[in-house]
Design a protein around this motif. Structure first.
Motif, mmCIF file in Angstrom:
data_model
loop_
_atom_site.group_PDB
_atom_site.id
_atom_site.type_symbol
_atom_site.label_atom_id
_atom_site.label_comp_id
_atom_site.label_asym_id
_atom_site.label_seq_id
_atom_site.Cartn_x
_atom_site.Cartn_y
_atom_site.Cartn_z
ATOM 1 N N CYS A 143 6.865 21.062 -19.722
ATOM 2 C CA CYS A 143 6.612 19.675 -19.309
ATOM 3 C C CYS A 143 7.286 19.380 -17.974
ATOM 4 N N ARG A 144 8.500 19.885 -17.805
ATOM 5 C CA ARG A 144 9.228 19.654 -16.553
ATOM 6 C C ARG A 144 8.491 20.291 -15.370
ATOM 7 N N ILE A 145 7.940 21.463 -15.580
ATOM 8 C CA ILE A 145 7.161 22.110 -14.510
ATOM 9 C C ILE A 145 5.965 21.237 -14.143
ATOM 10 N N ILE A 146 5.243 20.782 -15.148
ATOM 11 C CA ILE A 146 4.054 19.966 -14.908
ATOM 12 C C ILE A 146 4.424 18.656 -14.216
ATOM 13 N N GLU A 147 5.523 18.061 -14.609
ATOM 14 C CA GLU A 147 5.943 16.791 -14.024
ATOM 15 C C GLU A 147 6.472 16.915 -12.598
ATOM 16 N N HIS A 148 7.199 17.985 -12.317
ATOM 17 C CA HIS A 148 7.956 18.038 -11.069
ATOM 18 C C HIS A 148 7.442 19.024 -10.020
ATOM 19 N N VAL A 170 1.996 26.618 -8.552
ATOM 20 C CA VAL A 170 2.977 27.186 -9.475
ATOM 21 C C VAL A 170 2.501 28.582 -9.854
ATOM 22 N N PRO A 171 3.382 29.561 -9.816
ATOM 23 C CA PRO A 171 2.955 30.906 -10.234
ATOM 24 C C PRO A 171 2.330 30.868 -11.632
ATOM 25 N N ALA A 172 1.142 31.424 -11.729
ATOM 26 C CA ALA A 172 0.414 31.400 -13.008
ATOM 27 C C ALA A 172 1.224 32.033 -14.129
ATOM 28 N N GLU A 173 2.039 33.057 -13.777
ATOM 29 C CA GLU A 173 2.851 33.728 -14.805
ATOM 30 C C GLU A 173 3.909 32.788 -15.395
ATOM 31 N N LEU A 174 4.413 31.868 -14.587
ATOM 32 C CA LEU A 174 5.435 30.949 -15.074
ATOM 33 C C LEU A 174 4.874 30.052 -16.170
ATOM 34 N N ILE A 175 3.700 29.517 -15.939
ATOM 35 C CA ILE A 175 3.056 28.689 -16.965
ATOM 36 C C ILE A 175 2.642 29.545 -18.149
ATOM 37 N N ALA A 176 2.028 30.691 -17.879
ATOM 38 C CA ALA A 176 1.580 31.570 -18.964
ATOM 39 C C ALA A 176 2.752 32.043 -19.822
ATOM 40 N N ASN A 177 3.874 32.360 -19.190
ATOM 41 C CA ASN A 177 5.036 32.820 -19.964
ATOM 42 C C ASN A 177 5.599 31.722 -20.852
ATOM 43 N N HIS A 178 5.566 30.491 -20.390
ATOM 44 C CA HIS A 178 6.007 29.394 -21.246
ATOM 45 C C HIS A 178 5.091 29.269 -22.465
ATOM 46 N N ILE A 179 3.801 29.331 -22.226
ATOM 47 C CA ILE A 179 2.848 29.190 -23.325
ATOM 48 C C ILE A 179 2.978 30.355 -24.295
ATOM 49 N N ALA A 207 12.429 28.229 -14.702
ATOM 50 C CA ALA A 207 11.678 27.028 -14.325
ATOM 51 C C ALA A 207 12.523 26.129 -13.430
ATOM 52 N N ASP A 208 13.786 25.938 -13.787
ATOM 53 C CA ASP A 208 14.658 25.085 -12.974
ATOM 54 C C ASP A 208 14.887 25.678 -11.588
ATOM 55 N N LEU A 223 11.659 25.044 -9.650
ATOM 56 C CA LEU A 223 11.499 23.633 -9.315
ATOM 57 C C LEU A 223 12.505 23.181 -8.261
ATOM 58 N N ALA A 224 13.735 23.689 -8.330
ATOM 59 C CA ALA A 224 14.734 23.343 -7.314
ATOM 60 C C ALA A 224 14.291 23.856 -5.939
ATOM 61 N N ALA A 225 13.704 25.035 -5.913
ATOM 62 C CA ALA A 225 13.265 25.607 -4.636
ATOM 63 C C ALA A 225 12.099 24.824 -4.041
ATOM 64 N N VAL A 226 11.114 24.457 -4.856
ATOM 65 C CA VAL A 226 9.940 23.776 -4.303
ATOM 66 C C VAL A 226 10.168 22.285 -4.083
ATOM 67 N N ASN A 227 11.251 21.763 -4.618
ATOM 68 C CA ASN A 227 11.559 20.340 -4.452
ATOM 69 C C ASN A 227 12.779 20.104 -3.576
ATOM 70 N N HIS A 228 13.140 21.088 -2.746
ATOM 71 C CA HIS A 228 14.352 20.960 -1.938
ATOM 72 C C HIS A 228 14.315 19.738 -1.027
ATOM 73 N N ASP A 229 13.126 19.270 -0.664
ATOM 74 C CA ASP A 229 13.005 18.103 0.210
ATOM 75 C C ASP A 229 12.615 16.828 -0.550
ATOM 76 N N ARG A 230 12.715 16.862 -1.875
ATOM 77 C CA ARG A 230 12.366 15.707 -2.716
ATOM 78 C C ARG A 230 13.554 15.370 -3.621
ATOM 79 N N PRO A 231 14.555 14.667 -3.096
ATOM 80 C CA PRO A 231 15.793 14.434 -3.859
ATOM 81 C C PRO A 231 15.583 13.685 -5.172
ATOM 82 N N GLU A 232 14.580 12.824 -5.232
ATOM 83 C CA GLU A 232 14.351 12.090 -6.478
ATOM 84 C C GLU A 232 13.923 13.032 -7.606
ATOM 85 N N HIS A 233 13.267 14.128 -7.268
ATOM 86 C CA HIS A 233 12.883 15.119 -8.276
ATOM 87 C C HIS A 233 14.042 16.067 -8.568
#
Length: 192
Positions: A114-119, A126-135, A165-166, A169-179
């Motif tokens: 859920c955090r991946i989808i939200e943020h 998003v790497p397809a493997e990251l979502i697939a591995n969660h599922i 996942a964290d 998400l931290a890497a792709v949101n480095h310029d989005r402090p609210e996320h």
């Protein structure tokens, strides 16, 4: 049905303040109950939950099938608002239900998804493997729960998924402090 006449507001005056006591219309409808007749709503709820517990495995299997179908739709048609929303709802429902149904670590993995989808700024990036591995992890935890719970594998799997996942998400949101603030906060699913 006629309403019972309520008494007036009672005001007590003091040198530096007033205490205003409004009327209590419930006072007339309450009655004393013997200790032997008291209802324990928590015990009643636990009995009801125990009565339903035989259904939990089937309900979790149904939730997992919904998650699998949502992921299959994304693999087939890509991310759209509808496919994203269905994947999120399926993962979110598992996050909410899994602990009650006896699969607490599936809840942790679903929360991470859920955090991946939200943020994620762009979900299709998003790497397809990251979502697939969660599922796959959620499905495996539910399917193999009795066997892998004893070895602690599901706890380690959920912990590592969350860490990966964290980190992403931290890497792709480095310029989005609210996320970043939300990403770096602890999860709400019980991690044990």
């Amino acid at each position: 049905m006629a309403k019972a006449k309520t008494s007036a507001v009672h005001v007590e005056a003091f040198a530096d303040h007033h205490v205003i006591t409004p009327p209590n219309p419930l006072r007339g409808v309450l009655r004393a109950v013997d200790d032997k007749d008291r209802d324990d709503p928590i015990a009643r709820a636990e009995r009801a939950l125990a009565g339903l517990s035989g259904e939990f495995d089937a309900w979790m299997a149904s939730e997992c099938e919904r998650l699998r179908a949502a992921h299959a739709a994304i693999l087939k048609d890509g991310f759209s608002k509808a496919t994203r929303d269905e994947l999120f709802r399926a993962a979110h429902d598992i996050k909410g239900d899994a602990t009650t149904f006896g699969y607490p670590t599936a809840s942790v993995a679903a929360e991470s998804l859920c955090r991946i989808i939200e943020h994620a700024p762009q979900l299709d990036q998003v790497p397809a493997e990251l979502i697939a591995n969660h599922i796959k992890a959620i499905l495996a935890i539910v399917r193999e729960h009795a066997q892998i719970d004893k070895a602690g594998v599901e706890h380690e799997l959920s912990r590592r998924l969350r860490a990966v996942a964290d980190e992403y998400l931290a890497a792709v949101n480095h310029d989005r402090p609210e996320h970043l603030e939300a990403i770096l906060s602890p999860g709400i699913a019980p991690a044990e």
